[in-house]
Design a protein around this motif. Structure first.
Motif, PDB file in Angstrom:
ATOM      1  N   LEU A 164      -2.575   1.856  -4.737  1.00  0.00           N
ATOM      2  CA  LEU A 164      -1.625   3.195  -5.041  1.00  0.00           C
ATOM      3  C   LEU A 164      -2.263   4.578  -5.324  1.00  0.00           C
ATOM      4  N   ASP A 165      -1.592   5.283  -4.296  1.00  0.00           N
ATOM      5  CA  ASP A 165      -2.281   6.686  -4.227  1.00  0.00           C
ATOM      6  C   ASP A 165      -1.384   7.533  -5.993  1.00  0.00           C
ATOM      7  N   VAL A 166      -2.800   8.370  -6.175  1.00  0.00           N
ATOM      8  CA  VAL A 166      -2.006   9.373  -7.211  1.00  0.00           C
ATOM      9  C   VAL A 166      -1.230  10.233  -6.639  1.00  0.00           C
ATOM     10  N   MET A 167      -2.075  11.174  -6.204  1.00  0.00           N
ATOM     11  CA  MET A 167      -1.104  12.204  -5.174  1.00  0.00           C
ATOM     12  C   MET A 167      -0.815  12.598  -4.149  1.00  0.00           C
ATOM     13  N   MET A 168       0.816  12.160  -4.504  1.00  0.00           N
ATOM     14  CA  MET A 168       1.778  11.925  -3.727  1.00  0.00           C
ATOM     15  C   MET A 168       2.871  12.473  -3.348  1.00  0.00           C
TER      16      MET A 168
ATOM     17  N   GLU B 277       2.764  -4.430   3.619  1.00  0.00           N
ATOM     18  CA  GLU B 277       3.645  -3.779   3.309  1.00  0.00           C
ATOM     19  C   GLU B 277       3.497  -1.844   3.131  1.00  0.00           C
ATOM     20  N   GLU B 278       4.006  -1.057   4.517  1.00  0.00           N
ATOM     21  CA  GLU B 278       3.302   0.086   4.215  1.00  0.00           C
ATOM     22  C   GLU B 278       4.121   0.739   3.623  1.00  0.00           C
TER      23      GLU B 278
ATOM     24  N   VAL C 204       0.935  -1.078   0.015  1.00  0.00           N
ATOM     25  CA  VAL C 204      -0.241   0.205  -0.560  1.00  0.00           C
ATOM     26  C   VAL C 204       0.985   1.149  -0.556  1.00  0.00           C
ATOM     27  N   ILE C 205       0.564   2.305  -1.489  1.00  0.00           N
ATOM     28  CA  ILE C 205       1.323   3.482  -1.518  1.00  0.00           C
ATOM     29  C   ILE C 205       0.286   4.822  -1.053  1.00  0.00           C
ATOM     30  N   GLU C 206       0.238   5.354  -0.049  1.00  0.00           N
ATOM     31  CA  GLU C 206      -0.403   5.951   0.382  1.00  0.00           C
ATOM     32  C   GLU C 206       0.146   7.526   1.186  1.00  0.00           C
TER      33      GLU C 206
ATOM     34  N   PHE D  36       8.606   6.631  -3.724  1.00  0.00           N
ATOM     35  CA  PHE D  36      10.002   6.415  -3.996  1.00  0.00           C
ATOM     36  C   PHE D  36       9.989   5.432  -2.812  1.00  0.00           C
ATOM     37  N   GLU D  37       9.771   5.286  -1.557  1.00  0.00           N
ATOM     38  CA  GLU D  37       9.678   4.126  -0.849  1.00  0.00           C
ATOM     39  C   GLU D  37       9.097   2.707  -0.886  1.00  0.00           C
ATOM     40  N   GLY D  38       8.126   3.130  -1.597  1.00  0.00           N
ATOM     41  CA  GLY D  38       7.115   1.785  -2.158  1.00  0.00           C
ATOM     42  C   GLY D  38       8.011   1.237  -3.486  1.00  0.00           C
ATOM     43  N   LEU D  39       8.669   1.731  -4.669  1.00  0.00           N
ATOM     44  CA  LEU D  39       9.705   1.062  -5.201  1.00  0.00           C
ATOM     45  C   LEU D  39      10.611   0.377  -4.387  1.00  0.00           C
ATOM     46  N   ARG D  40      11.561   1.146  -3.588  1.00  0.00           N
ATOM     47  CA  ARG D  40      12.560   0.658  -2.430  1.00  0.00           C
ATOM     48  C   ARG D  40      11.394  -1.168  -1.859  1.00  0.00           C
TER      49      ARG D  40
END
Length: 191
Positions: free
Chosen positions: A52-56, A31-32, A8-10, A37-41
């Motif tokens: 994924l959120d769009v606006m981050m 996994e959060e 979850v990338i938010e 950038f953190e999500g890709l790692r």
């Protein structure tokens, strides 16, 4: 059944926590990540689905999805407040598989996650089966002769033999059509 891992990338901690609680309640491992950038790692071979959120901050969800697609074919679900048709199209064109607009119902989110994982599992399984079938179809055998049709290598009694291209084509034709009789003219036309 193995536990499936969801990334979850938010950037909103309340939404991240809500999604985590919901997914863990359904026996998913979550996994959060607070940004792309953190999500890709944190993306790994053990990740089964991305939300994924769009606006981050830093990198948008669209760009994050494009980067995920360079490494993985996991299903990606966009979870965002951006509700215009053009936003949805951007999400899908950047490699997303589904798009859910905030505010959303947890029941719908869960249903979409399960549907994406189910389809992904079926496609992955079908792909593995197709590869296995392809590998078995690479070989044709008759008595003590084996031909690898991918590499065009012929084995007689377990030893590789050398054939000209025409000899190889004729042998392959005869082995594929065992019991069929070909005239010289027919063989000539088929080479």
């Amino acid at each position: 059944m193995n536990i499936q891992n969801i990334l979850v990338i938010e950037d909103d901690p309340d939404i991240r926590e809500g999604v985590r609680i919901l997914m863990e309640g359904e026996n998913f491992h979550v996994e959060e990540a607070v940004d792309g950038f953190e999500g890709l790692r944190k993306l790994s071979a053990d990740t089964h689905l991305g939300i994924l959120d769009v606006m981050m901050p830093g990198i948008s969800g669209y760009k994050t999805c494009e980067e995920i697609r360079k490494k993985s074919n996991i299903p990606v679900l966009f979870l965002t407040a951006k509700d215009k048709e053009s936003d949805k199209l951007l999400g899908l064109m950047s490699g997303g598989d589904d798009y859910l607009v905030k505010p959303f119902s947890y029941a719908e989110l869960l249903a979409r996650v399960k549907a994406l994982l189910r389809r992904h599992l079926i496609y992955d399984k079908a792909g593995v089966e197709k590869q296995e079938q392809k590998e078995t179809e690479e070989w044709i055998e008759w008595k003590n002769i084996r031909i690898n049709m991918r590499t065009n290598i012929v084995y007689l009694n377990g030893s590789e033999i050398s054939l000209t291209e025409i000899e190889y084509k004729i042998l392959l034709l005869l082995m594929k059509n065992s019991g069929k009789i070909f005239s010289v003219q027919n063989l000539y036309n088929r080479r």
